[in-house]
Design a protein around this motif. Structure first.
Motif, PDB file in Angstrom:
ATOM      1  N   ARG A 403       4.126 -10.173   4.940  1.00  0.00           N
ATOM      2  CA  ARG A 403       3.163  -8.946   4.631  1.00  0.00           C
ATOM      3  C   ARG A 403       3.752  -7.945   3.519  1.00  0.00           C
ATOM      4  NH1 ARG A 403       4.053  -8.584  10.209  1.00  0.00           N
ATOM      5  NH2 ARG A 403       5.528  -6.937  10.403  1.00  0.00           N
ATOM      6  N   GLY A 404       4.663  -8.510   2.651  1.00  0.00           N
ATOM      7  CA  GLY A 404       5.010  -7.978   1.536  1.00  0.00           C
ATOM      8  C   GLY A 404       6.440  -7.446   1.170  1.00  0.00           C
ATOM      9  N   TYR A 405       6.927  -7.632   2.608  1.00  0.00           N
ATOM     10  CA  TYR A 405       8.527  -7.101   2.551  1.00  0.00           C
ATOM     11  C   TYR A 405       9.480  -7.885   2.006  1.00  0.00           C
ATOM     12  CZ  TYR A 405       6.615  -3.438   5.493  1.00  0.00           C
ATOM     13  OH  TYR A 405       5.745  -2.270   5.928  1.00  0.00           O
ATOM     14  N   ALA A 406      10.736  -7.648   1.611  1.00  0.00           N
ATOM     15  CA  ALA A 406      11.698  -8.465   1.057  1.00  0.00           C
ATOM     16  C   ALA A 406      13.191  -8.276   1.751  1.00  0.00           C
ATOM     17  CB  ALA A 406      11.861  -8.368  -0.460  1.00  0.00           C
ATOM     18  N   LEU A 407      14.111  -9.029   1.680  1.00  0.00           N
ATOM     19  CA  LEU A 407      15.460  -9.108   2.337  1.00  0.00           C
ATOM     20  C   LEU A 407      16.355  -9.219   1.021  1.00  0.00           C
ATOM     21  CD1 LEU A 407      14.979 -11.259   5.697  1.00  0.00           C
ATOM     22  CD2 LEU A 407      15.098  -8.935   5.414  1.00  0.00           C
ATOM     23  N   THR A 408      17.177  -8.328   1.113  1.00  0.00           N
ATOM     24  CA  THR A 408      18.336  -8.375   0.032  1.00  0.00           C
ATOM     25  C   THR A 408      19.799  -8.567   0.567  1.00  0.00           C
ATOM     26  OG1 THR A 408      17.011  -6.838  -1.094  1.00  0.00           O
ATOM     27  CG2 THR A 408      19.202  -7.028  -2.014  1.00  0.00           C
ATOM     28  N   TYR A 409      20.255  -9.333  -0.185  1.00  0.00           N
ATOM     29  CA  TYR A 409      21.875  -9.662   0.265  1.00  0.00           C
ATOM     30  C   TYR A 409      22.690  -9.341  -0.796  1.00  0.00           C
ATOM     31  CZ  TYR A 409      19.065 -12.069   4.055  1.00  0.00           C
ATOM     32  OH  TYR A 409      18.539 -12.794   4.894  1.00  0.00           O
ATOM     33  N   ASP A 410      24.026  -9.160  -0.353  1.00  0.00           N
ATOM     34  CA  ASP A 410      25.082  -8.732  -1.456  1.00  0.00           C
ATOM     35  C   ASP A 410      25.763 -10.119  -1.913  1.00  0.00           C
ATOM     36  OD1 ASP A 410      26.686  -9.607   0.579  1.00  0.00           O
ATOM     37  OD2 ASP A 410      27.579  -7.698   0.906  1.00  0.00           O
ATOM     38  N   SER A 411      26.615 -10.160  -2.603  1.00  0.00           N
ATOM     39  CA  SER A 411      26.952 -11.553  -3.379  1.00  0.00           C
ATOM     40  C   SER A 411      27.913 -12.398  -2.106  1.00  0.00           C
ATOM     41  CB  SER A 411      27.951 -11.238  -4.341  1.00  0.00           C
ATOM     42  OG  SER A 411      29.183 -10.148  -4.094  1.00  0.00           O
ATOM     43  N   GLN A 412      28.097 -11.494  -1.216  1.00  0.00           N
ATOM     44  CA  GLN A 412      28.928 -12.170   0.110  1.00  0.00           C
ATOM     45  C   GLN A 412      27.625 -12.670   0.956  1.00  0.00           C
ATOM     46  OE1 GLN A 412      32.120 -12.673  -0.176  1.00  0.00           O
ATOM     47  NE2 GLN A 412      32.093 -11.460  -2.066  1.00  0.00           N
ATOM     48  N   GLY A 413      26.572 -12.421   0.647  1.00  0.00           N
ATOM     49  CA  GLY A 413      25.505 -12.949   1.592  1.00  0.00           C
ATOM     50  C   GLY A 413      25.304 -12.058   2.685  1.00  0.00           C
ATOM     51  N   LEU A 415      23.283  -8.901   4.750  1.00  0.00           N
ATOM     52  CA  LEU A 415      22.114  -8.044   4.487  1.00  0.00           C
ATOM     53  C   LEU A 415      22.432  -6.816   4.402  1.00  0.00           C
ATOM     54  CD1 LEU A 415      19.042  -8.300   4.730  1.00  0.00           C
ATOM     55  CD2 LEU A 415      19.276  -7.847   7.115  1.00  0.00           C
ATOM     56  N   LEU A 416      21.711  -6.096   2.995  1.00  0.00           N
ATOM     57  CA  LEU A 416      22.092  -4.700   2.707  1.00  0.00           C
ATOM     58  C   LEU A 416      20.791  -4.055   3.483  1.00  0.00           C
ATOM     59  CD1 LEU A 416      22.248  -5.278  -1.255  1.00  0.00           C
ATOM     60  CD2 LEU A 416      24.066  -5.073   0.663  1.00  0.00           C
ATOM     61  N   HIS A 417      21.479  -2.793   4.024  1.00  0.00           N
ATOM     62  CA  HIS A 417      20.765  -1.828   4.630  1.00  0.00           C
ATOM     63  C   HIS A 417      20.854  -0.549   3.970  1.00  0.00           C
ATOM     64  CE1 HIS A 417      20.501  -4.508   8.460  1.00  0.00           C
ATOM     65  NE2 HIS A 417      21.992  -4.629   8.042  1.00  0.00           N
ATOM     66  N   SER A 418      21.651  -0.337   3.053  1.00  0.00           N
ATOM     67  CA  SER A 418      21.517   0.851   2.231  1.00  0.00           C
ATOM     68  C   SER A 418      22.057   0.603   0.825  1.00  0.00           C
ATOM     69  CB  SER A 418      22.525   1.868   2.999  1.00  0.00           C
ATOM     70  OG  SER A 418      22.666   3.209   2.170  1.00  0.00           O
ATOM     71  N   SER A 419      21.658   1.349  -0.040  1.00  0.00           N
ATOM     72  CA  SER A 419      21.964   1.173  -1.513  1.00  0.00           C
ATOM     73  C   SER A 419      23.460   1.571  -1.766  1.00  0.00           C
ATOM     74  CB  SER A 419      21.079   2.308  -2.359  1.00  0.00           C
ATOM     75  OG  SER A 419      21.206   3.661  -1.812  1.00  0.00           O
ATOM     76  N   GLN A 420      23.974   2.403  -0.787  1.00  0.00           N
ATOM     77  CA  GLN A 420      25.590   2.772  -0.638  1.00  0.00           C
ATOM     78  C   GLN A 420      26.395   1.644  -0.501  1.00  0.00           C
ATOM     79  OE1 GLN A 420      26.491   5.697  -1.639  1.00  0.00           O
ATOM     80  NE2 GLN A 420      24.356   6.407  -1.641  1.00  0.00           N
ATOM     81  N   GLN A 421      25.838   0.249  -0.122  1.00  0.00           N
ATOM     82  CA  GLN A 421      26.693  -0.816  -0.107  1.00  0.00           C
ATOM     83  C   GLN A 421      26.926  -1.460  -1.226  1.00  0.00           C
ATOM     84  OE1 GLN A 421      24.186  -2.070   3.710  1.00  0.00           O
ATOM     85  NE2 GLN A 421      26.205  -3.185   3.933  1.00  0.00           N
TER      86      GLN A 421
END
Length: 446
Positions: A403-413, A415-421
């Motif tokens: 539906r147009g959403y995306a999942l973002t992971y850090d370099s450790q794989g 899942l990011l839930h906040s830009s503070q991570q």
């Protein structure tokens, strides 16, 4: 009729008596004279005088008679009249009541004609008893007339229309002039000699009395009266009368009418033939029925005495006896058969094979029911699995990504839930519905 001073005549009675005497004692007379004092009255009656150098007589010609005069009367004409002697009672005038009038020249001929007519009539030549009926269906018709006149054309046209298959023989002869009467007589004798016609027509078209005079010839008139073949006289128009008309078996008013009188109409002949055919058919059927009746009676008697028929009747009797015997045997055997059938049913019900068959039938029914139950359970499980898969699909992250959403992971794989991570300059990985992206954080927003 005597009178006395005590019983005198009145003037009216005298005039009436004189009138009756004149009319009864003298009657019709032929008279010739010159027309004078002619009055054509508006009522249609004519009043005039007839005179000669020594005398004259008053005349009256009433409307019913003067209509038959063939000319217009004029002063000074010499005429021949036939009149009845009478008296005009109111004035006591002696007069003639004219019944016919002709010009004097024609009147002379008419006088001769009348004298000859009276003489031949006294001999019985014109008697009705001498007349013969015409043949209703002549085989051939003879015509005695001029071959070039209008009369022959009229008669042939009528015959061609009414009876086209009727043969016609023409015996040519002049019909006017000094030679006409002898030639007409020769043609008539020729027709007798050849004897080929059933009826003869003799005549011509119209004309003056002089033109028709040959048909008043005494020899010709006598020949017509004694003809062995029936004759129809067709001379002139309806108003023209000759002695041939009186002597013939039938007088026709015109030549065309004569042709119609002797020729049966084609339509009438066809109707008559149809009626005769129906009568013949009915007669033949009646006679055939009368002839068949004895034959039918003999045929019935023969059938009654026929050996084959008697044998058939005996065979029929034997068949009935055999049928009755079979029916009696069946009635006697029916209770035993019913009892045997009952025992068979009881034996069959207690037979191991019968019970085994019943158990097999029950097992087959249970097996069928089990198969149906398994199929029903499998179908229900598949339906439930499909519903669960649909629900799982709705809850799947992949469906969210679609539906147009995306999942973002850090370099450790993780899942990011906040830009503070993450920190500025860190590398992150974004997973889309189709494919992945490796990104670098340039700036961290709140």
């Amino acid at each position: 009729m005597l009178t006395t001073p005590s019983q005198p005549f009145t003037v009216s009675r005298l005039n009436r008596t004189v009138r009756l005497l004149l009319e009864d004692e003298i009657g019709l007379v032929w008279l010739t004279g010159e027309l004078s004092n002619l009055v054509l009255h508006g009522s249609g009656h004519w009043y005039f005088s007839l005179k000669d150098p020594g005398a004259q007589v008053r005349c009256a010609m009433f409307r019913g008679n003067n209509r038959r005069v063939a000319f217009r009367p004029q002063e000074g004409q010499q005429v021949l009249v036939q009149a009845r002697l009478s008296l005009y009672e109111p004035r006591g005038d002696y007069q003639l009541v004219v019944e016919s009038m002709r010009l004097f020249g024609e009147g002379q001929l008419q006088l001769q004609l009348e004298q000859l007519k009276q003489r031949l009539q006294a001999e019985g030549l014109f008697d009705v008893e001498r007349k013969r009926p015409l043949p209703s269906h002549p085989r051939q018709i003879g015509i005695i007339t001029s071959p070039t006149g209008a009369a022959i054309r009229d008669m042939l046209q009528v015959l061609a229309r009414r009876a086209p298959d009727l043969p016609v023989v023409i015996y040519p002869s002049p019909v006017q002039g000094a030679e006409a009467a002898p030639r007409l007589l020769q043609a008539l004798e020729l027709a007798w000699t050849r004897n080929e016609c059933d009826v003869l027509l003799i005549g011509r078209g119209g004309g003056a009395l002089e033109d028709l005079w040959s048909f008043n010839d005494e020899r010709l008139v006598r020949a017509i009266a004694h003809s062995p073949i029936p004759i129809v006289s067709a001379v002139g128009h309806e108003t023209d009368v000759t002695l041939s008309d009186f002597a013939a078996d039938l007088r026709a008013p015109t030549p065309s009418a004569a042709a119609e009188l002797v020729s049966p109409d084609l339509g009438h002949r066809q109707e008559r033939l149809a009626r005769l055919a129906q009568r013949l058919e009915r007669s033949l059927r009646h006679r055939l029925a009368l002839q068949q009746l004895p034959l039918q009676q003999l045929a019935r008697r023969l059938q009654l005495q026929d050996p084959q028929r008697q044998l058939q009747q005996r065979q029929q009797g034997w068949d009935r006896l055999l049928l009755r015997l079979q029916q009696a045997g069946q009635r006697l055997a029916r209770p035993a058969e019913q009892r045997l059938q009952l025992l068979r049913q009881r034996l069959l019900a207690g037979s191991p094979a019968h019970r085994l068959a019943q158990q097999r039938q029950s097992l087959a029914q249970l097996e069928h029911g089990l198969r149906l139950g398994i199929q029903r359970q499998t179908r229900q499980g598949r339906q439930q699995l499909a519903l669960a898969a649909a629900r799982l699909q709705d809850l799947s992250p992949l469906a969210i990504l679609a539906r147009g959403y995306a999942l973002t992971y850090d370099s450790q794989g993780q899942l990011l839930h906040s830009s503070q991570q993450v920190q500025e300059g860190d590398e992150v990985e974004t997973r889309l519905h189709q494919g992945r992206l490796r990104l670098k954080v340039l700036k961290r927003l709140a």
